[in-house]
Scaffold this motif. Structure first.
Motif, PDB file in Angstrom:
ATOM      1  N   SER A 113     -33.312 -11.206   7.247  1.00  0.00           N
ATOM      2  CA  SER A 113     -32.215 -12.073   7.711  1.00  0.00           C
ATOM      3  C   SER A 113     -32.566 -12.686   9.059  1.00  0.00           C
ATOM      4  O   SER A 113     -32.156 -13.802   9.370  1.00  0.00           O
ATOM      5  N   ALA A 114     -33.355 -11.975   9.865  1.00  0.00           N
ATOM      6  CA  ALA A 114     -33.728 -12.518  11.180  1.00  0.00           C
ATOM      7  C   ALA A 114     -34.613 -13.733  11.031  1.00  0.00           C
ATOM      8  O   ALA A 114     -34.664 -14.581  11.921  1.00  0.00           O
ATOM      9  N   ARG A 115     -35.322 -13.810   9.881  1.00  0.00           N
ATOM     10  CA  ARG A 115     -36.253 -14.926   9.724  1.00  0.00           C
ATOM     11  C   ARG A 115     -35.557 -16.269   9.642  1.00  0.00           C
ATOM     12  O   ARG A 115     -36.165 -17.308   9.891  1.00  0.00           O
ATOM     13  N   ILE A 116     -34.289 -16.247   9.244  1.00  0.00           N
ATOM     14  CA  ILE A 116     -33.597 -17.533   9.159  1.00  0.00           C
ATOM     15  C   ILE A 116     -32.910 -17.895  10.469  1.00  0.00           C
ATOM     16  O   ILE A 116     -32.375 -18.979  10.637  1.00  0.00           O
ATOM     17  N   ILE A 117     -32.962 -16.973  11.422  1.00  0.00           N
ATOM     18  CA  ILE A 117     -32.320 -17.275  12.706  1.00  0.00           C
ATOM     19  C   ILE A 117     -33.261 -18.118  13.541  1.00  0.00           C
ATOM     20  O   ILE A 117     -34.453 -17.830  13.631  1.00  0.00           O
ATOM     21  N   GLU A 118     -32.704 -19.141  14.126  1.00  0.00           N
ATOM     22  CA  GLU A 118     -33.514 -19.930  15.050  1.00  0.00           C
ATOM     23  C   GLU A 118     -33.311 -19.323  16.430  1.00  0.00           C
ATOM     24  O   GLU A 118     -32.280 -19.513  17.060  1.00  0.00           O
ATOM     25  N   PHE A 119     -34.255 -18.524  16.874  1.00  0.00           N
ATOM     26  CA  PHE A 119     -34.078 -17.841  18.143  1.00  0.00           C
ATOM     27  C   PHE A 119     -34.089 -18.825  19.299  1.00  0.00           C
ATOM     28  O   PHE A 119     -34.835 -19.792  19.289  1.00  0.00           O
ATOM     29  N   ALA A 120     -33.233 -18.493  20.272  1.00  0.00           N
ATOM     30  CA  ALA A 120     -33.126 -19.396  21.430  1.00  0.00           C
ATOM     31  C   ALA A 120     -34.369 -19.331  22.290  1.00  0.00           C
ATOM     32  O   ALA A 120     -34.738 -20.276  22.940  1.00  0.00           O
ATOM     33  N   ALA A 121     -35.008 -18.172  22.323  1.00  0.00           N
ATOM     34  CA  ALA A 121     -36.111 -18.012  23.263  1.00  0.00           C
ATOM     35  C   ALA A 121     -37.387 -17.621  22.536  1.00  0.00           C
ATOM     36  O   ALA A 121     -37.365 -16.933  21.515  1.00  0.00           O
ATOM     37  N   ALA A 122     -38.498 -18.086  23.103  1.00  0.00           N
ATOM     38  CA  ALA A 122     -39.795 -17.784  22.510  1.00  0.00           C
ATOM     39  C   ALA A 122     -40.028 -16.272  22.481  1.00  0.00           C
ATOM     40  O   ALA A 122     -40.656 -15.747  21.560  1.00  0.00           O
ATOM     41  N   ARG A 123     -39.497 -15.573  23.503  1.00  0.00           N
ATOM     42  CA  ARG A 123     -39.688 -14.121  23.565  1.00  0.00           C
ATOM     43  C   ARG A 123     -39.091 -13.434  22.330  1.00  0.00           C
ATOM     44  O   ARG A 123     -39.636 -12.475  21.813  1.00  0.00           O
ATOM     45  N   GLN A 124     -37.920 -13.941  21.880  1.00  0.00           N
ATOM     46  CA  GLN A 124     -37.291 -13.351  20.701  1.00  0.00           C
ATOM     47  C   GLN A 124     -38.185 -13.543  19.480  1.00  0.00           C
ATOM     48  O   GLN A 124     -38.336 -12.628  18.656  1.00  0.00           O
ATOM     49  N   ASN A 125     -38.775 -14.726  19.373  1.00  0.00           N
ATOM     50  CA  ASN A 125     -39.678 -14.969  18.244  1.00  0.00           C
ATOM     51  C   ASN A 125     -40.865 -14.018  18.292  1.00  0.00           C
ATOM     52  O   ASN A 125     -41.296 -13.477  17.267  1.00  0.00           O
ATOM     53  N   ARG A 126     -41.385 -13.814  19.502  1.00  0.00           N
ATOM     54  CA  ARG A 126     -42.559 -12.941  19.631  1.00  0.00           C
ATOM     55  C   ARG A 126     -42.194 -11.500  19.259  1.00  0.00           C
ATOM     56  O   ARG A 126     -42.959 -10.809  18.589  1.00  0.00           O
ATOM     57  N   LEU A 127     -40.997 -11.077  19.677  1.00  0.00           N
ATOM     58  CA  LEU A 127     -40.568  -9.707  19.365  1.00  0.00           C
ATOM     59  C   LEU A 127     -40.398  -9.545  17.856  1.00  0.00           C
ATOM     60  O   LEU A 127     -40.820  -8.534  17.277  1.00  0.00           O
ATOM     61  N   ALA A 128     -39.791 -10.563  17.223  1.00  0.00           N
ATOM     62  CA  ALA A 128     -39.584 -10.489  15.769  1.00  0.00           C
ATOM     63  C   ALA A 128     -40.933 -10.327  15.064  1.00  0.00           C
ATOM     64  O   ALA A 128     -41.091  -9.476  14.168  1.00  0.00           O
ATOM     65  N   SER A 129     -41.924 -11.107  15.475  1.00  0.00           N
ATOM     66  CA  SER A 129     -43.245 -11.013  14.827  1.00  0.00           C
ATOM     67  C   SER A 129     -43.865  -9.648  15.079  1.00  0.00           C
ATOM     68  O   SER A 129     -44.447  -9.044  14.161  1.00  0.00           O
TER      69      SER A 129
END
Lengths: 293, 813
Positions: B748-764
């Motif tokens: 479900s997190a994959r469809i979220i457009e994270f506000a910050a690049a850090r969030q994307n990095r954490l998800a990966s």
């Protein structure tokens, strides 16, 4: 096709629908924006251009040079408008607007210098291609590498084409407009502009293909395509390129300039001073402009 | 040869004229005419900076006249452009020096052209765009005296002050309509400013009087002022200044010598501002009556604003000079009370930009004048509050309330100080009392509603804002705060619509558009936020908040290099802004340039010694780099004090630093204490969010999962934090062995457009570390690296926001 007759339409505002002139930018009744007239004229010829393009592709297929034509089209897609100018013009237009506060233009419109009717030949060519609005047209060349026609000045300024600015104002012609005028004898009584030789920005690859496909052979080297697309001759008459027309009545906006190529070294101290101003002005822009020398 | 329609351009070095039916071009005064190429006429019309008719009436002229005019215009352009490039920071020092040299050559060769250049050049210059001080330094360096004389009046503020005098006279004579604005512009550009600057520099009173008889030398001035009434009023106004300058000179001559001799003779060199106040006091005590009146008020306001701008740009020497002149001039015509008001206003401006030493100097000057003033007391108390000396601040506010019961500022600021201390219930009561006593005050009801919001009583806050908006429809702060409360409640679309409406109603305010962009940013709509901030920057070029928020958004998007450039530009334009250098250092840290980031923080701490944020951000980075002991030393005093919101943030960072350093139990205790006892709602939320991380570190993953799920179910959870919580839940579930649930959540997190690049990095990192998509786990070494990355990113994401743009926005409002 005579655009004076055929590119005449009605206003696109459903509440207005009054006739609009081919030279008009806004409807004179309701002020609805109509698009820029040079682009509208080119857009009206898209079908004819598509036919010329299909012929060119057939020819290329039959001669087994389709991959080369594809490469030429890709090169055309990557090409951008470039205007060559003297050092002083580059130094003036690339500098920030804050200087305006200190300089003044002439006081009244009536005394504006030369409403672009600069000489007899120019008037004839302009009147044929851009009737009633030639004074608002600025001439550029389609350049594959940021370099331009040095006979117009040593500073080649390249613009990025963005939807909000140049894309709406640009039309292209297969040849230099002077050569095109002579080639199709547009000065003769009753002569009209042949359709299919103009294009809007999105169709630039088609126009390039239609123009150059016949010149490609199996022996054409891939590396020579850029030189084919723009050939700067010894004199202006020898230049061979796709010309770009930009409608602008208040002065070209330089926000989208992304590259400046200085094609020859300054020859006087004055030119040297202006060259340095160009370099520094490019570096100081909010989005720095790359300068190649 | 007679030619028609001839025009010359000095900037292009060309002339255009019509010969028979064709247009021809001259490329130089001595060149042969030639036909124009395509585009050349277009360039002439659009690219040339300066175009002039060869004949003033546009009549045909001889070609020789065209050549002479072209030569003259080229010289004029070379001189003027040389001066301008010489003070343009966009150009390299070498280019600036050469340009000044070109200008000097023209200025010293031809008096008539030199005068034309000075008249055009000497107009008020925006020092954000231009650097007259730098121009002056370069001119002096190469002994370009004529050029230096042009830069001097811009550098020392004479031109600005004269322009203010002109504006005040025009306002007095013609009001503030469009016609008056046109007249003012024409006068400013008539060349009279250059002449007046010369007179003021030389304090030449006789020349000032003679100016009335030289009006014909300034035809543009004469056109808008045919009877000379503006010039007369202007001369009268300036005469006061000239008189004051002469007086200063006499005083200076009589003043004690400085340096060694002074010490030998027993004199102490004094503060120039205090010295000016002493002169003023001496003047008042001489018994001479003041000569001025309220008509001077707009001019004085402009002078105060001018000083404020200088302070903002760190040009304190110029500001000091101006304050001294202001005191000297006003003491001749105004009452002590008026000077007190002026000094208090400047003290407030100095406080706004964090120049507290300046504030104390000015308040000392106010004390010296011996006139009690409520506003001065309030500035004193506010400064104490800014410096964290809350008890003293409260005492001064109380004293102000007692001495000046009609002052509505003191009770509101008193209540705000209580709010700073987390004493929200007391603050509410104080605001209620203020609202009752001052029913026309717009500030107290808004602050009251904000306090309700602090307490989490959002519905009541909404109602209070709505009431304020109804009662004070011209107040722009309440609708913005109302919209933000809607956003707190998760009603983001309503918030955006409300902000849009506020922007429509208050088109000249930067508050709503910046808040709008910030809301988009919080919602993860970063590109839209960027576009909105860009537009706000364009529309409000003097706003400090929008460019910083713009750069922060670039940082959120991971466009760190662009963010760095944007911060640098903001720091250059607003040298007293402390937010941009902090964010700049954080961006360096994002890029892994740790040593540079630490050095940048250290420099910022030196420049802004009273700023609370920098040491915390610095300590956070020290902790991240494993320098725990240093971080602890920096944070411990505030973490032990725990008085204001900033202290609680320090405590949070310290607890997280302990967690990073492996002191899990201690960190857990401190985070639990914060989650339970922090009186500031926003800060408390950060403790609550960080607590599960400590539980994870303590190998209590199932508890962490439960706590995170409780947080996720909180309807008031801000959207920007919801994304963080989701990622922490993925981590906790994976650690608790609930891999399928972690996988579903990660999906479900994959469809979220994270506000910050850090969030994307954490998800990966989480996905790879726990094999949540591919199913396969990474190698041991890779897993170790990923765990380290996850810890760093989480450490970063749960950190409290160290600065709030909303607070800046409010302050701007």
């Amino acid at each position: 096709m005579d655009i004076r007759r055929d590119v005449q339409a009605r206003c696109i505002n459903p509440d207005c629908r009054e006739p609009v002139g081919y030279w008009e930018v806004n409807c004179r009744w309701c002020n609805q924006p109509l698009g820029f007239p040079n682009r509208r004229a080119a857009e009206s010829e898209r079908d004819e251009l598509a036919k010329r393009y299909a012929l060119a592709r057939n020819d290329a297929t039959q001669r087994n040079i389709e991959p080369l034509l594809n490469k030429l089209e890709i090169l055309a897609e990557q090409s951008r408008p470039v205007i060559n100018m003297p050092f002083a013009v580059g130094g003036n237009i690339l500098r920030s607007d804050k200087y305006r506060n200190y300089y003044q233009r002439i006081d009244s419109g009536e005394r504006a210098p030369a409403t672009a009717r600069n000489h007899a030949d120019r008037v004839k060519v302009g009147e044929s291609l851009f009737p009633m609005y030639e004074e608002h047209i600025q001439y550029a060349a389609l350049s594959p590498d940021g370099r331009g026609l040095v006979s117009y000045g040593p500073v080649a300024v390249r613009w990025e084409v963005v939807p909000s600015y140049l894309d709406r104002r640009i039309s292209l012609l297969q040849e230099d407009s002077f050569i095109f005028y002579d080639q199709f004898k547009l000065g003769d009584r009753g002569a009209t502009v042949p359709p299919g030789y103009r294009a809007i920005w999105d169709d630039r690859a088609k126009l390039v293909a239609a123009k150059f496909a016949s010149r490609l052979t199996a022996a054409t080297a891939e590396g020579s395509l850029a030189g084919l697309l723009m050939h700067a001759g010894a004199t202006k008459k020898d230049d061979d390129y796709v010309e770009i027309f930009i409608y602008d009545d208040v002065g070209l906006e330089t926000r989208d300039v992304d590259l400046v190529t200085i094609q020859r070294a300054p020859m006087t101290p004055e030119e040297g001073h202006w060259r340095d101003l160009v370099r520094d002005a490019c570096a100081a822009r909010p989005r720095a402009i790359r300068v190649v020398e | 040869m007679l030619v028609a329609e001839a025009f010359v351009s000095g900037s292009l070095g060309q002339a255009v004229f019509r010969d028979d039916s064709a247009l021809r071009i001259l490329d130089a005064p001595d060149a042969e005419p030639r036909e124009a190429s395509p585009n050349e006429i277009y360039w002439f019309r659009h690219a040339a900076r300066e175009v002039a008719a060869a004949h003033p009436e546009g009549f045909p002229v001889q070609i020789e006249t065209v050549r002479a005019r072209l030569d003259e215009e080229i010289q004029f352009f070379r001189g003027l452009d040389g001066l301008l490039v010489g003070m343009d920071r966009d150009f390299s020092p070498a280019t600036r020096r050469r340009a000044i040299g070109r200008a000097e050559a023209v200025l010293s060769a031809n008096d008539a052209i030199a005068r034309r250049i000075r008249e055009r050049f000497l107009i008020p210059a925006n020092t954000e765009e231009w650097d007259p001080a730098g121009g002056l330094a370069l001119a002096l360096e190469r002994s370009a005296e004529a050029a230096a004389r042009c830069y001097q009046p811009l550098e020392n503020g004479i031109i600005d002050r004269l322009a203010d005098d002109i504006a005040a006279v025009v306002l007095e004579k013609f009001g503030s309509g469009l016609d008056a604005a046109r007249k003012r512009e024409t006068i400013l550009r008539s060349g009279i400013l250059a002449e007046l600057a010369l007179i003021e520099t030389q304090a030449d009173r006789a020349a000032l009087s003679r100016l009335l008889f030289r009006r014909s030398e300034f035809p543009k001035l004469q056109a808008v002022d045919p009877s000379g009434q503006i010039l007369t009023a202007l001369i009268q106004s300036i005469e006061q200044g000239v008189q004051s300058a002469l007086t200063n000179e006499l005083i200076d001559r009589a003043a004690p010598p400085t340096g060694e001799t002074a010490e030998a003779e027993g004199f102490e060199p004094s503060d120039p501002i205090i010295a000016a106040v002493e002169r003023a006091v001496a003047h008042y005590e001489s018994g001479r009556p003041p000569k001025g009146g309220f008509a001077d008020l707009p001019g004085i306001k402009r002078e105060i604003a001018w000083v404020g701008e200088r302070l903002k740009r760190d040009e304190t020497t110029r500001a000091e000079k101006a304050v001294v002149e202001l005191i000297d001039r006003r003491s001749q015509r105004d009452r002590r009370e008026d000077i007190v008001k002026t000094l208090t206003a400047i003290a407030g401006l100095a406080r706004d930009v964090g120049l507290f030493e300046w504030t104390w100097r000015l308040l000392a000057a106010v004390d010296h004048l011996g006139v009690p003033d409520a506003a001065a007391l309030c500035v004193r108390a506010e400064t104490l509050r800014d410096l964290g000396r809350y008890d003293e601040a409260l005492a001064v506010f109380e004293e102000t309330k007692r001495c000046f019961p009609d002052c509505e500022v003191a009770p509101t600021a008193y209540a705000e100080t209580l709010r700073d201390l987390g004493r929200s219930e007391e603050a509410l009561a104080a605001f209620e009392e203020t609202k009752r006593r001052f029913p026309d005050s717009e500030v107290a009801p808004t602050a009251y509603a904000e306090t309700l919001r602090d307490l989490g009583r959002s519905e009541e806050a909404l109602a209070a804002f709505e009431e304020t908006m109804r009662r004070f429809p011209h107040n722009e702060v309440a609708p913005t705060a109302h919209a933000e409360t809607l956003r707190d409640l998760g009603r983001s679309e309503e918030a955006l619509a409300a902000l849009k409406e506020t922007m429509r109603r208050f088109p000249h305010s930067e508050v709503a558009p910046t808040a709008y962009a910030e809301t988009l940013r919080d919602l993860g709509r970063s590109e839209e936020a960027l576009a909105a901030l860009k537009e706000t920057k364009r529309r409000f070029p003097h706003s400090e908040v929008a460019p910083t928020a713009y750069a922060e958004t670039l940082r959120d998007l991971g466009r760190s290099d662009e963010a760095l450039a944007a911060f640098e530009e903001t720091m250059r334009r607003f040298p007293r802004n402390a937010v941009a250098p902090n964010a700049y250092a954080e961006t360096l840290r994002d890029l892994g340039r740790y040593d540079e980031a630490l050095a940048s923080f250290e420099e910022t701490m030196c420049r802004f010694p009273h700023n609370e944020v920098t040491p915390r951000a610095y300590a956070h980075l020290l902790a991240e780099r494993g320098r725990y002991a240093e971080a602890e030393a920096l944070l411990a005093p505030a973490a032990e004090r725990l008085r204001n919101g900033g202290d609680w943030i320090a405590a949070h960072i310290l607890a997280m630093a302990r967690l990073r350093a492996g002191h899990t139990k201690k960190a857990l205790t401190e985070l639990e204490h914060g989650a339970r006892s922090c009186p500031f709602r926003d800060q408390r939320r950060f403790f609550i969010t960080a607590l599960p991380l400590a539980l994870l570190a303590d190998r209590r993953a199932p508890e962490a999962v439960r706590q995170l799920e409780a947080i996720a179910n909180d309807p008031n959870l801000p959207s920007v934090e919801a994304a963080n919580i989701l990622l922490l839940r993925v981590h906790a579930l994976a650690e608790a062995g609930e891999k399928p649930r972690a996988q579903t959540l990660a999906e479900s997190a994959r469809i979220i457009e994270f506000a910050a690049a850090r969030q994307n990095r954490l998800a990966s990192a989480l996905t790879e570390r726990y094999g949540l998509v591919a199913g396969s786990l990474p190698s041991d070494m890779r897993a170790q690296q990923l765990s380290e990355d996850i810890a760093t990113l989480e450490f970063e994401l749960v950190r409290p926001k160290l600065w709030s743009f909303r607070a800046n926005i409010r302050r701007a409002a």
